[in-house]
Scaffold this motif. Structure first.
Motif, mmCIF file in Angstrom:
data_model
loop_
_atom_site.group_PDB
_atom_site.id
_atom_site.type_symbol
_atom_site.label_atom_id
_atom_site.label_comp_id
_atom_site.label_asym_id
_atom_site.label_seq_id
_atom_site.Cartn_x
_atom_site.Cartn_y
_atom_site.Cartn_z
ATOM 1 N N ALA A 1 0.810 -1.220 0.000
ATOM 2 C CA ALA A 1 0.000 0.000 0.000
ATOM 3 C C ALA A 1 0.842 1.268 0.000
ATOM 4 N N VAL A 2 1.939 1.261 0.741
ATOM 5 C CA VAL A 2 2.755 2.475 0.839
ATOM 6 C C VAL A 2 3.851 2.492 -0.220
ATOM 7 N N GLY A 3 4.338 1.324 -0.627
ATOM 8 C CA GLY A 3 5.354 1.252 -1.662
ATOM 9 C C GLY A 3 6.783 1.250 -1.133
ATOM 10 N N LEU A 4 6.970 0.900 0.139
ATOM 11 C CA LEU A 4 8.314 0.829 0.704
ATOM 12 C C LEU A 4 8.909 -0.553 0.472
ATOM 13 N N GLU A 5 10.232 -0.612 0.446
ATOM 14 C CA GLU A 5 10.936 -1.868 0.190
ATOM 15 C C GLU A 5 11.227 -2.599 1.499
ATOM 16 N N PRO A 6 10.808 -3.871 1.618
ATOM 17 C CA PRO A 6 11.125 -4.643 2.823
ATOM 18 C C PRO A 6 12.629 -4.918 2.926
ATOM 19 N N SER B 1 7.993 12.448 2.778
ATOM 20 C CA SER B 1 8.051 13.477 1.741
ATOM 21 C C SER B 1 8.395 12.807 0.422
ATOM 22 N N LEU B 2 7.580 13.072 -0.600
ATOM 23 C CA LEU B 2 7.754 12.436 -1.904
ATOM 24 C C LEU B 2 7.690 13.487 -3.004
ATOM 25 N N ALA C 1 5.969 15.082 -6.312
ATOM 26 C CA ALA C 1 4.533 15.234 -6.574
ATOM 27 C C ALA C 1 3.927 14.019 -7.268
ATOM 28 N N GLU C 2 4.617 13.473 -8.256
ATOM 29 C CA GLU C 2 4.087 12.310 -8.980
ATOM 30 C C GLU C 2 3.980 11.094 -8.059
ATOM 31 N N ALA C 3 4.979 10.881 -7.210
ATOM 32 C CA ALA C 3 4.955 9.757 -6.267
ATOM 33 C C ALA C 3 3.888 9.976 -5.195
ATOM 34 N N PHE C 4 3.652 11.229 -4.804
ATOM 35 C CA PHE C 4 2.595 11.576 -3.854
ATOM 36 C C PHE C 4 1.245 11.123 -4.410
ATOM 37 N N ASP C 5 0.983 11.466 -5.681
ATOM 38 C CA ASP C 5 -0.274 11.064 -6.324
ATOM 39 C C ASP C 5 -0.377 9.550 -6.443
ATOM 40 N N ALA C 6 0.733 8.886 -6.763
ATOM 41 C CA ALA C 6 0.739 7.429 -6.897
ATOM 42 C C ALA C 6 0.488 6.763 -5.543
ATOM 43 N N ALA D 1 1.692 12.142 4.311
ATOM 44 C CA ALA D 1 2.412 12.177 3.036
ATOM 45 C C ALA D 1 2.357 13.607 2.539
ATOM 46 N N ARG D 2 3.455 14.078 1.962
ATOM 47 C CA ARG D 2 3.504 15.450 1.459
ATOM 48 C C ARG D 2 4.449 15.524 0.286
ATOM 49 N N HIS D 3 4.322 16.578 -0.461
ATOM 50 C CA HIS D 3 5.327 16.887 -1.483
ATOM 51 C C HIS D 3 5.598 18.376 -1.434
ATOM 52 N N TYR D 4 6.796 18.712 -1.882
ATOM 53 C CA TYR D 4 7.222 20.108 -1.968
ATOM 54 C C TYR D 4 7.359 20.467 -3.443
#
Length: 143
Positions: free
Chosen positions: A28-33, A88-89, A91-96, A138-141
Motif C-alpha cells: 500500500a505504501v510502496g516501501l521496500e522490505p 516526503s515524496l 509530486a508524482e509519487a505523492f499522487d501514486a 504524506a507530502r510533497h514540496y
C-alpha cells in the motif's frame, strides 16, 4: 536550509504482526522490505522497511516490550504510536501513493495545503493509518 550532518536513521514502529505490517507498507505504501525473509526464518528479531538510502522504519513486535530496558520507562512506549511520521515524496509519487492507498481501501484524510515542514510549506499533504494505528502524513514540496 541549515547545513547539518545529522540524519534520521530509523523510526521504530510498534506492530502486532511484523509480516502483515511489512506487507502493508510494501503493497500500500510502496516501501521496500529489508530483512523480511530473515525475520520469517527466525534469523533476525524484526524486519524493516526502506524509506530511502539513509532511513528505515523498523517494525518492532509488541512482544518486545520486556526487552525495552535501554532507559528507565522505555517499555512504557509499547503500544503507543508516535503522533505521526511524515513521508516526503515528489509530486508524482505523492499522487501514486494516494492512488495505491485508495486501491487498498485505506481511509485517507482530505488533502491539506501549505503545511509547514522541514523544507518549508508543502503545497499538498494527507494522512493515513497503517493497520497498527500508526499515523502517517504524506507530502510533497515544489522543487
Amino acid at each position: 536550509m541549515t547545513k547539518n550532518s545529522m540524519r534520521l536513521d530509523h523510526v521504530v514502529l510498534w506492530v502486532t504482526d511484523p509480516v502483515a505490517a511489512a506487507r502493508f507498507h510494501a503493497d500500500a505504501v510502496g516501501l521496500e522490505p529489508v530483512r523480511l525473509t530473515e525475520f520469517i526464518e527466525g534469523k533476525v528479531p524484526f524486519p524493516s522497511m526502506r524509506v530511502n538510502e539513509e532511513t528505515l522504519l523498523d517494525l518492532a513486535p509488541r512482544t518486545f516490550v520486556d526487552q525495552m530496558k535501554m532507559l528507565p520507562g522505555a517499555a512504557d512506549s509499547a503500544g503507543h504510536p508516535v503522533n505521526h511520521v511524515c513521508l516526503s515524496l515528489p509530486a508524482e509519487a505523492f499522487d501514486a501513493l494516494r492512488a495505491r492507498l485508495e486501491h487498498h481501501g485505506v481511509p485517507l484524510s482530505d488533502i491539506g495545503h501549505d503545511s509547514f515542514g522541514a523544507r518549508g510549506n508543502a503545497p499538498r499533504t494527507f494522512y493515513f493509518q497503517d493497520p497498527d494505528g500508526n499515523v502517517f502524513e504524506a507530502r510533497h514540496y515544489d522543487d
